[in-house]
Scaffold this motif. Structure first.
Motif, mmCIF file in Angstrom:
data_model
loop_
_atom_site.group_PDB
_atom_site.id
_atom_site.type_symbol
_atom_site.label_atom_id
_atom_site.label_comp_id
_atom_site.label_asym_id
_atom_site.label_seq_id
_atom_site.Cartn_x
_atom_site.Cartn_y
_atom_site.Cartn_z
ATOM 1 N N ASP A 34 0.747 -1.395 -0.011
ATOM 2 C CA ASP A 34 0.040 -0.096 -0.072
ATOM 3 C C ASP A 34 0.845 1.344 -0.113
ATOM 4 O O ASP A 34 0.256 2.326 -0.135
ATOM 5 N N VAL A 43 -4.645 5.854 -1.447
ATOM 6 C CA VAL A 43 -5.949 5.355 -1.548
ATOM 7 C C VAL A 43 -6.013 4.038 -0.839
ATOM 8 O O VAL A 43 -5.336 3.179 -1.232
ATOM 9 N N GLN B 50 -13.386 2.871 0.776
ATOM 10 C CA GLN B 50 -12.078 3.080 0.449
ATOM 11 C C GLN B 50 -11.945 4.595 0.869
ATOM 12 O O GLN B 50 -12.914 5.605 0.805
ATOM 13 N N ALA B 52 -8.773 8.191 1.362
ATOM 14 C CA ALA B 52 -7.705 8.494 0.943
ATOM 15 C C ALA B 52 -6.833 8.989 2.245
ATOM 16 O O ALA B 52 -7.660 9.348 3.224
ATOM 17 N N LEU B 82 -5.519 15.487 -0.445
ATOM 18 C CA LEU B 82 -6.757 14.631 -0.463
ATOM 19 C C LEU B 82 -7.345 14.901 -1.734
ATOM 20 O O LEU B 82 -7.862 14.043 -2.495
ATOM 21 N N CYS B 85 -6.004 13.067 -4.890
ATOM 22 C CA CYS B 85 -6.228 11.762 -4.764
ATOM 23 C C CYS B 85 -7.631 11.569 -5.267
ATOM 24 O O CYS B 85 -8.019 10.472 -5.603
ATOM 25 N N ALA B 87 -10.361 12.645 -3.732
ATOM 26 C CA ALA B 87 -11.292 12.445 -2.665
ATOM 27 C C ALA B 87 -11.670 13.642 -2.075
ATOM 28 O O ALA B 87 -11.109 14.733 -2.252
ATOM 29 N N LEU B 151 -13.407 8.842 -1.422
ATOM 30 C CA LEU B 151 -12.980 8.766 -2.773
ATOM 31 C C LEU B 151 -14.245 9.466 -3.562
ATOM 32 O O LEU B 151 -15.550 9.083 -3.253
ATOM 33 N N ASP B 154 -15.086 5.903 -8.571
ATOM 34 C CA ASP B 154 -14.231 4.692 -8.539
ATOM 35 C C ASP B 154 -12.857 4.661 -9.216
ATOM 36 O O ASP B 154 -12.192 3.751 -9.328
ATOM 37 N N ARG B 156 -9.359 5.457 -10.616
ATOM 38 C CA ARG B 156 -8.155 5.808 -9.866
ATOM 39 C C ARG B 156 -7.595 7.016 -10.603
ATOM 40 O O ARG B 156 -7.648 7.127 -11.782
#
Lengths: 337, 337
Positions: A34, A43, B50, B52, B82, B85, B87, B151, B154, B156
């Motif tokens: 991770d 994440v 999930q 971040a 964040l 990411c 998020a 997040l 979904d 990435r």
């Protein structure tokens, strides 16, 4: 990077040297699936929709002491705070403030200790940051860790859950961390070297909670020691905690050092001890679970929660007198964690 | 606590003064339903499984500068990581390392700025820690924040998602934060006061992602500036990023200050600017979304990702020459964040 290299301001500048520090020192030490060094955050998957979240900064001096070091402490401190929320620690962040001129080898030792401690409890260090300040503007190295954990059960654990009749269990002897760091710092030599109790408590807490015992509150004893932890919980819960001095274990060398230095072990820092508030009916179950773990083999019931709603902590001394335990004012031992 | 009071070592001792600092300064400023000052960690709900997770330490000097301060910076920095990411920032932790003797009023101002910035983006500061070190062992105040976010989709988002043909969008002009802090620190007076661009980017990123545009990578430009962010992404993705100097906005005062000081704005820190790598087919959608937000009204496409797999960044200068952009070695401006 040579082992005799030192930290430069540029190691905190976000350029090539920052990148090198991450790639050569941090990434190999913390390696796990991770860990993401290519992005500023990470994440993560979480098994439940409730999480525990905590943070602590570590400024201990000296960085290395009998039984531990700043790296081990930085992982244990945050792992233990998560455990005290009734959570299984999953992920840690690690942020470093480094003093210009710090030997890279010292950083490497601290990081290796962090990595080893994290691995021993199955927690992953997944994201981080490094800043460097000029020589003289910090003291070698400060580490801040934050942690995310998954709750082990739906039961709420905290000071507000404390109930009259709860038994108060102390997991072991007290005062070792504070005295170990102090002795190292001041160059005091006692007959026996006193080792810090610094240890990760996530395993023993998981064992305790797995019994299903009705645990109402958990608290690790850090700065301010056993006394401050009890006073905080009693005051937050509004319940009285009555403890007995004769049941509080202080090792011979720690007791001797405290007497010599004029310290009260009730207020001296620990880093691997905790108290549990448990329903009276489940106290035997809880005690067996705790004693089955090496970190709890000296666990004892030290008192109980009364029906008074004054939020006080009382201590029955060995001479049979009751006295009120106060929160410490001032600073016994600075920079102990 | 008097406004002319100062931080004592005992404020970090875990006793009465630590408690008072939390109750009188931190708790009222950060007040929110999830803040838990009675326990060392906090239990939080999360809308998705999930999350971040990110952390940053802040050691900026001076603590207050045009357009921001260490408190605003500490919230924006982590909120922005964040956001990058993909998020929505939900919860922050805040850990303070304070120098003995720091005026409480300075701490209060920084904290009030943190609280205000956090409220403005709907993120809650829920847990924290404070340590105090002796006078001369830190520089007034260091803050470490960590953040947890959910997040927004979904999809990435990260350097490894970068694709050939991706358009590179820069959200605004560059170099303001670094020059603002530097000018304040060195007592430089330019004709116009240059204000830091320090700002939380979670709102504009949410607006961008809500369009459904195919966003592959987001990165805020902090230490090391635009150049370092691009070099890191290109190197991680293994793709070439080709940018055009003429499309990179540098304000007149910043350009003047950089010329005077011999700095390249491409490497100067920002705290409210970011780059987005977006599929070519969605670039108009993305640009409209960005420009609808005050923080992105000067967004521009500054280049694109090529089909080469050398992981380089090339800059076409205004004179039409292509040159390779390198990661900065050394430190342009220390302690900028």
């Amino acid at each position: 990077m040579n082992n005799d290299a030192r930290i430069l301001l540029a190691h905190g500048g976000g350029g090539r040297l920052s990148w090198q520090l991450v790639q050569e020192i941090f990434a190999p030490a913390f390696e796990n699936p991770d860990l993401d060094t290519s992005h500023d955050g990470v994440v993560l998957g979480l098994p439940k929709s409730q999480l525990a979240f905590t943070t602590d900064s570590f400024v201990v001096r000296p960085l290395f002491f009998p039984g531990g070091d700043i790296g081990k402490l930085a992982v244990c401190g945050t792992v233990n705070d998560l455990a005290m929320c009734g959570a299984k620690p999953l992920y840690l962040s690690a942020s470093f403030i480094l003093e210009e001129g710090l030997e890279i080898e010292i950083l490497r030792r601290a990081i290796s200790s962090m990595a080893e401690t994290a691995r021993s409890v199955g927690v992953r260090i997944v994201t981080g940051d490094t800043k460097v300040v000029e020589h003289g503007k910090a003291d070698q190295m400060f580490i801040t860790t934050s942690g995310v954990g998954a709750l082990l059960s739906d039961r709420r654990i905290g000071p507000k859950q404390v109930q009259p009749g709860d038994q108060i269990i102390l997991s072991g002897d007290i005062g070792r961390h504070g005295i170990a760091v102090m002795a190292q710092r001041e160059g005091l030599a006692f007959e026996t070297t006193i080792e810090s109790d610094c240890a990760p408590l996530s395993g023993i807490v998981a064992t305790l909670l797995a019994t299903g015992a009705d645990v109402h509150c958990l608290r690790d004893l850090t700065r301010g020691g056993l006394a401050s932890a009890l006073v905080e919980i009693a005051s937050t819960s509004g319940r009285r905690a009555a403890i007995r001095e004769e049941d509080i274990l202080v090792s011979e060398p720690v007791a001797g050092a405290c007497e010599l230095l004029g310290l009260d072990p009730m207020y001296v820092a620990n880093e691997g001890r905790f108290i549990a508030f448990v329903s009276k009916r489940d106290v035997d179950t809880a005690m067996s679970a705790l004693r089955s773990d090496p970190l709890g083999k000296e666990a004892r019931v030290i008192g109980e929660v009364g029906s008074e709603t004054d939020g006080l902590v009382t201590l029955r001394t060995v001479s049979g007198v009751d006295r009120v335990v106060e929160m410490f004012t001032g600073e016994q031992l600075p920079r102990i964690c």
